[in-house]
Design an enzyme around this catalytic site. Structure first.
Site, short mmCIF file in Angstrom:
data_model
loop_
_atom_site.label_atom_id
_atom_site.label_comp_id
_atom_site.label_asym_id
_atom_site.label_seq_id
_atom_site.Cartn_x
_atom_site.Cartn_y
_atom_site.Cartn_z
N LYS A 92 0.85 -1.14 0.06
CA LYS A 92 -0.09 -0.08 0.10
C LYS A 92 0.79 1.17 0.07
CE LYS A 92 -4.39 1.38 0.18
NZ LYS A 92 -5.11 1.11 1.57
N HIS A 93 0.55 2.06 -0.84
CA HIS A 93 1.41 3.31 -1.11
C HIS A 93 2.95 2.98 -1.07
CE1 HIS A 93 -2.28 5.49 -0.78
NE2 HIS A 93 -2.51 5.24 0.48
N ASN A 133 12.92 5.70 7.48
CA ASN A 133 13.45 4.73 8.53
C ASN A 133 12.65 3.64 8.45
OD1 ASN A 133 15.86 6.26 9.59
ND2 ASN A 133 14.55 7.48 10.76
N HIS A 192 14.41 5.88 -0.43
CA HIS A 192 14.01 7.20 -0.26
C HIS A 192 12.72 7.47 -1.10
CE1 HIS A 192 17.62 7.95 2.40
NE2 HIS A 192 16.56 8.52 3.22
#
Length: 538
Positions: free
Chosen positions: A289-290, A432, A538
């Site tokens: 998800k996302h 993180n 990232h």
């Protein structure tokens, strides 16, 4: 010094009297040439295209008859001639150009139909070095660029998909093309040669192992224009680069509506994650998800792997992406359709499973024919304002690392397996990242937090919620292994994981306070290993 334009205005309509056709992909070329011939257009051609048109009974002139020079050097030299390029580049309304044409016997070429040697296909098929080099087209790009530069007078066609539009324009305008059409086709032509040169330059960089070439280009072919981007006010398109890597770009959509921008991004993340688990080692499932996993698990069967992945965070899994490392079977499909899901991606699907999924017509079902190789080399790119960040793919696998036990207590065999499992997942979680895992199943996932402590706590809270939903007496974090994708800068993140019940820790190590973190682990009787490799994402 820049060349100064004579500023001769481009005409709107230009009659097509002579066409040059030279194509590698001959799809539709005979029919296109027939339509041109019926409109009285003189046909020039080369090599295999000439043979195809002549075999179809069309009156076609070989370019060598125009140039007076034969095709030589296995076709490497055939169109690189002033009588060809002069015909493409001459400005018909420039008196000096007209005089030069008359003086040198140059005849105008009004339409060029050219596509290129199949370099991208040969490269994708793994052609050897000499074969790949031989499929670098020279004359084709030169003619395309010449035609496109002179689009004021020349119509350039590089895509068979445009044949019908050109014929329609000739029919509508009494054998003439409009300036607007010539402009659009010229823009497309330059984009085509740019993408072609990109494929060649990137292949050379790979073949010669040049990690960061002085010039880096990115090229792709529009697969589909999307309804919108990440948000409805953003436009978007899906471009494919020609990379053979199995995944969302090369997958077959068996059912469901068009994938959205976010669907494609999430599906890629899901399939790359599940590829960490070779199918021969057993079934695995990842739910995304996302772009972050909300559950990953292995199992004795595919349906068990799915159920265990779902159990980690069934709330977040709603409307998610499901990736499987084996053929989707009926039993697994039956379970999946119980939950609203956006996309399923798998190497293949059985007919029975396909029929079950068909009951959910909006559910996208993708098959890829295989899994991407997580160890394969490659590059990834990301745009920033005014620039492009390029890096090699993160192809390090935990199985290839020399794990170093740094605590007094070494992990048990079971803990070690859970550690490796969790670290595989950490590689695919936004930093993180903190992942709890137990018995080949994620227990809790903390993603994308500014603090590693917060990631550990969020993952633990999710595990508690999952335990309540499953009716468990304790969350699966009790007795789990915990993975951190980067080192613990302080002991607080580790202590948060220990408080959640973790008994084993895997992390890269390398912090200035490693000794402090190790001491905290020893104080609580926790086993810890260092990988020496971090997986920032990232």
């Amino acid at each position: 010094m820049a060349v100064v334009s004579k500023k001769i205005p481009a005409p709107d309509l230009v009659r097509v009297r002579t066409a040059l056709l030279s194509v590698s992909d001959k799809t539709g070329i005979v029919e296109f040439a027939q339509a041109l011939h019926q409109r009285g257009v003189r046909l020039l051609s080369t090599g295999g295209t000439h043979k195809a048109l002549a075999a179809a009974g069309l009156p076609v002139i070989d370019v060598s008859e125009i140039t007076g020079f034969p095709e030589i050097m296995d076709g490497r030299v055939k169109t690189l001639h002033p009588l060809v390029h002069g015909g493409l580049l001459s400005i018909r309304d420039d008196a000096e150009h007209v005089d030069a044409m008359k003086a040198h016997g140059i005849e105008a070429i009004d339409l060029s139909v050219i596509n290129l040697y199949p370099f991208e296909q040969v490269r994708a098929a793994g052609g050897d070095y000499p074969t790949t080099v031989e499929n670098i087209d020279i004359g084709g790009p030169a003619m395309i660029r010449a035609s496109a530069k002179n689009h004021a007078y020349v119509t350039v066609v590089t895509d068979a998909a445009d044949y019908a539009e050109v014929i329609a324009a000739l029919s509508k305008n009494d054998g003439q093309t409009t300036y607007a059409l010539r402009q659009r086709l010229a823009a497309k032509a330059y984009a085509r040669t740019a993408a072609y040169d990109t494929a060649i330059s990137n292949w050379f960089a790979e073949a010669l192992e040049i990690e960061m070439p002085a010039y880096r280009t990115v090229g792709g072919v529009l697969k589909e224009k999307m309804r919108y981007g990440e948000n409805p006010h953003q436009s978007a398109g899906f471009y494919v680069t020609g990379d053979n890597r199995p995944g969302v770009a090369t997958a077959t959509l068996l059912q469901g509506k068009q994938l959205s921008y976010n669907n494609i991004n999430d599906t890629d993340a899901a399939f790359e994650l599940v590829a960490e688990f070779p199918p021969e080692n057993g079934p695995a499932c990842a739910i995304i998800k996302h772009a972050n996993p909300c559950g990953v698990a292995t199992g004795s069967s595919l349906v068990e792997a799915y159920k265990r992945a779902l159990a980690c965070d069934s709330t977040s899994a709603f409307g998610g992406i499901i990736a499987l490392n084996q053929i989707l079977d009926a039993e697994t499909a039956q379970e999946i359709v119980k939950l609203f899901t956006e996309v399923i991606i798998a190497p293949d699907v059985t007919d029975e499973a396909k029929a079950i999924i068909a009951a959910k017509p909006n559910l996208r079902l993708l098959t890829t024919g295989g899994l991407p190789d997580p160890r394969a080399r490659g590059v990834m790119a990301k745009t920033v304002s005014g620039g492009l960040l390029v890096q090699s793919r993160d192809n390090v696998m935990v199985e290839d690392l020399d794990l170093k036990v740094v605590t007094k207590r070494a992990p048990t065999a079971t803990e070690l397996e859970d550690m490796k499992f969790a670290f595989k997942i950490a590689k695919h979680v936004k930093s993180n990242a903190v992942i709890y895992a137990k018995d080949g199943q994620t227990a809790g996932i903390g993603a994308g937090q500014m603090s590693r402590v917060d990631s550990a706590r969020i993952a633990a809270l999710k595990a508690e919620d999952a335990a309540k939903a499953l009716g468990l007496s304790a969350p699966l974090t009790k007795g789990s292994a915990v993975a951190s994708e980067a080192f613990y800068p302080f002991a607080d993140g580790l202590l948060a994981a220990i408080a959640a019940g973790a008994t084993a820790v895997i992390q890269p190590g390398g912090s200035m306070r490693d000794e402090e973190v190790i001491a905290a682990a020893d104080e609580h009787g926790v086993a810890m290993v260092f990988t020496g490799v971090r997986h920032f994402r990232h």
